[in-house]
Design a protein around this motif. Sequence first.
Motif, PDB file in Angstrom:
ATOM      1  N   ASN A  41       0.834  -1.206   0.000  1.00 32.81           N
ATOM      2  CA  ASN A  41       0.000   0.000   0.000  1.00 32.81           C
ATOM      3  C   ASN A  41       0.868   1.255   0.000  1.00 32.81           C
ATOM      4  N   PRO A  42       0.379   2.323  -0.625  1.00 35.80           N
ATOM      5  CA  PRO A  42       1.164   3.561  -0.654  1.00 35.80           C
ATOM      6  C   PRO A  42       1.348   4.156   0.733  1.00 35.80           C
ATOM      7  N   TYR A  43       2.478   4.807   0.902  1.00 37.61           N
ATOM      8  CA  TYR A  43       2.742   5.592   2.109  1.00 37.61           C
ATOM      9  C   TYR A  43       3.272   6.943   1.638  1.00 37.61           C
ATOM     10  N   ASN A  44       2.348   7.855   1.442  1.00 44.99           N
ATOM     11  CA  ASN A  44       2.673   9.198   0.969  1.00 44.99           C
ATOM     12  C   ASN A  44       2.277  10.168   2.074  1.00 44.99           C
ATOM     13  N   GLN A  45       3.258  10.694   2.747  1.00 44.63           N
ATOM     14  CA  GLN A  45       3.070  11.439   3.974  1.00 44.63           C
ATOM     15  C   GLN A  45       3.649  12.842   3.843  1.00 44.63           C
ATOM     16  N   ILE A  46       3.076  13.774   4.576  1.00 46.90           N
ATOM     17  CA  ILE A  46       3.637  15.115   4.715  1.00 46.90           C
ATOM     18  C   ILE A  46       4.063  15.281   6.171  1.00 46.90           C
ATOM     19  N   TYR A  47       5.284  15.745   6.367  1.00 49.29           N
ATOM     20  CA  TYR A  47       5.840  15.938   7.708  1.00 49.29           C
ATOM     21  C   TYR A  47       6.132  17.414   7.934  1.00 49.29           C
ATOM     22  N   ILE A  48       6.028  17.815   9.178  1.00 45.00           N
ATOM     23  CA  ILE A  48       6.533  19.115   9.614  1.00 45.00           C
ATOM     24  C   ILE A  48       7.387  18.851  10.845  1.00 45.00           C
ATOM     25  N   SER A  49       8.632  19.287  10.795  1.00 43.97           N
ATOM     26  CA  SER A  49       9.548  19.116  11.926  1.00 43.97           C
ATOM     27  C   SER A  49       9.897  20.485  12.494  1.00 43.97           C
ATOM     28  N   VAL A  50       9.811  20.581  13.803  1.00 41.97           N
ATOM     29  CA  VAL A  50      10.175  21.801  14.517  1.00 41.97           C
ATOM     30  C   VAL A  50      11.362  21.446  15.400  1.00 41.97           C
ATOM     31  N   VAL A  51      12.494  22.072  15.128  1.00 45.37           N
ATOM     32  CA  VAL A  51      13.747  21.720  15.812  1.00 45.37           C
ATOM     33  C   VAL A  51      14.299  22.951  16.513  1.00 45.37           C
ATOM     34  N   GLN A  52      14.480  22.828  17.818  1.00 43.21           N
ATOM     35  CA  GLN A  52      15.087  23.897  18.608  1.00 43.21           C
ATOM     36  C   GLN A  52      16.530  23.506  18.888  1.00 43.21           C
ATOM     37  N   THR A  53      17.438  24.444  18.708  1.00 42.13           N
ATOM     38  CA  THR A  53      18.851  24.171  18.962  1.00 42.13           C
ATOM     39  C   THR A  53      19.404  25.160  19.982  1.00 42.13           C
ATOM     40  N   LYS A  54      20.524  24.787  20.538  1.00 37.98           N
ATOM     41  CA  LYS A  54      21.259  25.665  21.450  1.00 37.98           C
ATOM     42  C   LYS A  54      22.734  25.356  21.264  1.00 37.98           C
ATOM     43  N   ASP A  55      23.507  26.367  20.894  1.00 40.69           N
ATOM     44  CA  ASP A  55      24.948  26.201  20.679  1.00 40.69           C
ATOM     45  C   ASP A  55      25.245  25.097  19.661  1.00 40.69           C
ATOM     46  N   GLY A  56      24.422  25.000  18.633  1.00 38.68           N
ATOM     47  CA  GLY A  56      24.645  24.032  17.562  1.00 38.68           C
ATOM     48  C   GLY A  56      24.169  22.619  17.849  1.00 38.68           C
ATOM     49  N   LEU A  57      23.550  22.382  18.996  1.00 33.51           N
ATOM     50  CA  LEU A  57      23.047  21.063  19.356  1.00 33.51           C
ATOM     51  C   LEU A  57      21.523  21.073  19.416  1.00 33.51           C
ATOM     52  N   ASP A  63       7.995  16.309  15.698  1.00 38.01           N
ATOM     53  CA  ASP A  63       7.689  15.851  14.352  1.00 38.01           C
ATOM     54  C   ASP A  63       6.174  15.687  14.249  1.00 38.01           C
ATOM     55  N   PHE A  64       5.578  16.285  13.232  1.00 38.97           N
ATOM     56  CA  PHE A  64       4.135  16.214  13.035  1.00 38.97           C
ATOM     57  C   PHE A  64       3.842  15.501  11.725  1.00 38.97           C
ATOM     58  N   TRP A  65       2.928  14.518  11.774  1.00 38.02           N
ATOM     59  CA  TRP A  65       2.543  13.754  10.597  1.00 38.02           C
ATOM     60  C   TRP A  65       1.168  13.169  10.851  1.00 38.02           C
ATOM     61  N   ASN A  66       0.547  12.639   9.802  1.00 35.86           N
ATOM     62  CA  ASN A  66      -0.812  12.137   9.883  1.00 35.86           C
ATOM     63  C   ASN A  66      -0.802  10.629  10.144  1.00 35.86           C
ATOM     64  N   PRO A  67      -1.194  10.181  11.328  1.00 36.74           N
ATOM     65  CA  PRO A  67      -1.179   8.746  11.616  1.00 36.74           C
ATOM     66  C   PRO A  67      -2.171   7.959  10.760  1.00 36.74           C
ATOM     67  N   LEU A  68      -3.203   8.598  10.237  1.00 34.55           N
ATOM     68  CA  LEU A  68      -4.164   7.893   9.388  1.00 34.55           C
ATOM     69  C   LEU A  68      -3.511   7.388   8.106  1.00 34.55           C
ATOM     70  N   VAL A  69      -2.525   8.121   7.590  1.00 35.38           N
ATOM     71  CA  VAL A  69      -1.798   7.680   6.394  1.00 35.38           C
ATOM     72  C   VAL A  69      -1.054   6.381   6.698  1.00 35.38           C
ATOM     73  N   ALA A  70      -0.438   6.308   7.867  1.00 41.32           N
ATOM     74  CA  ALA A  70       0.298   5.098   8.258  1.00 41.32           C
ATOM     75  C   ALA A  70      -0.653   3.926   8.454  1.00 41.32           C
ATOM     76  N   ILE A  71      -1.782   4.160   9.101  1.00 39.47           N
ATOM     77  CA  ILE A  71      -2.755   3.093   9.329  1.00 39.47           C
ATOM     78  C   ILE A  71      -3.277   2.548   8.005  1.00 39.47           C
ATOM     79  N   GLU A  72      -3.599   3.423   7.060  1.00 41.11           N
ATOM     80  CA  GLU A  72      -4.067   2.972   5.751  1.00 41.11           C
ATOM     81  C   GLU A  72      -2.985   2.174   5.023  1.00 41.11           C
TER      82      GLU A  72
END
Length: 85
Positions: A41-57, A63-72
């Motif tokens: 079955n296809p797995y075509n997903q859209i992700y949004i990642s929000v990454v906070q860093t401090k001093d390069g780390l 990570d935000f994604w649609n779990p219904l896509v994975a279930i299908e």
Amino acid sequence: MQNFPKHFEVQFTDLEFHLTIDPELVIAEFKSVGKHRETGNPYNQIYISVVQTKDGLITQYRDFWNPLVAIESVGSVNDAVRFSE
């Protein structure tokens, strides 16, 4: 995510970074195009990642994604639980 490559064959595409005022905050949007290895079955997903860093780390990663896509893709909620083990 450790088991993800065992179950899904995907390519990540269309990486887009969204500008923020804070130079230590990164917001990225991207897609995966592929399939579930067992069901085909296809797995075509859209992700949004929000990454906070401090001093390069990375100090926080969300990570935000649609779990219904994975279930299908895997076939059912029960299968999704099984594949996450």
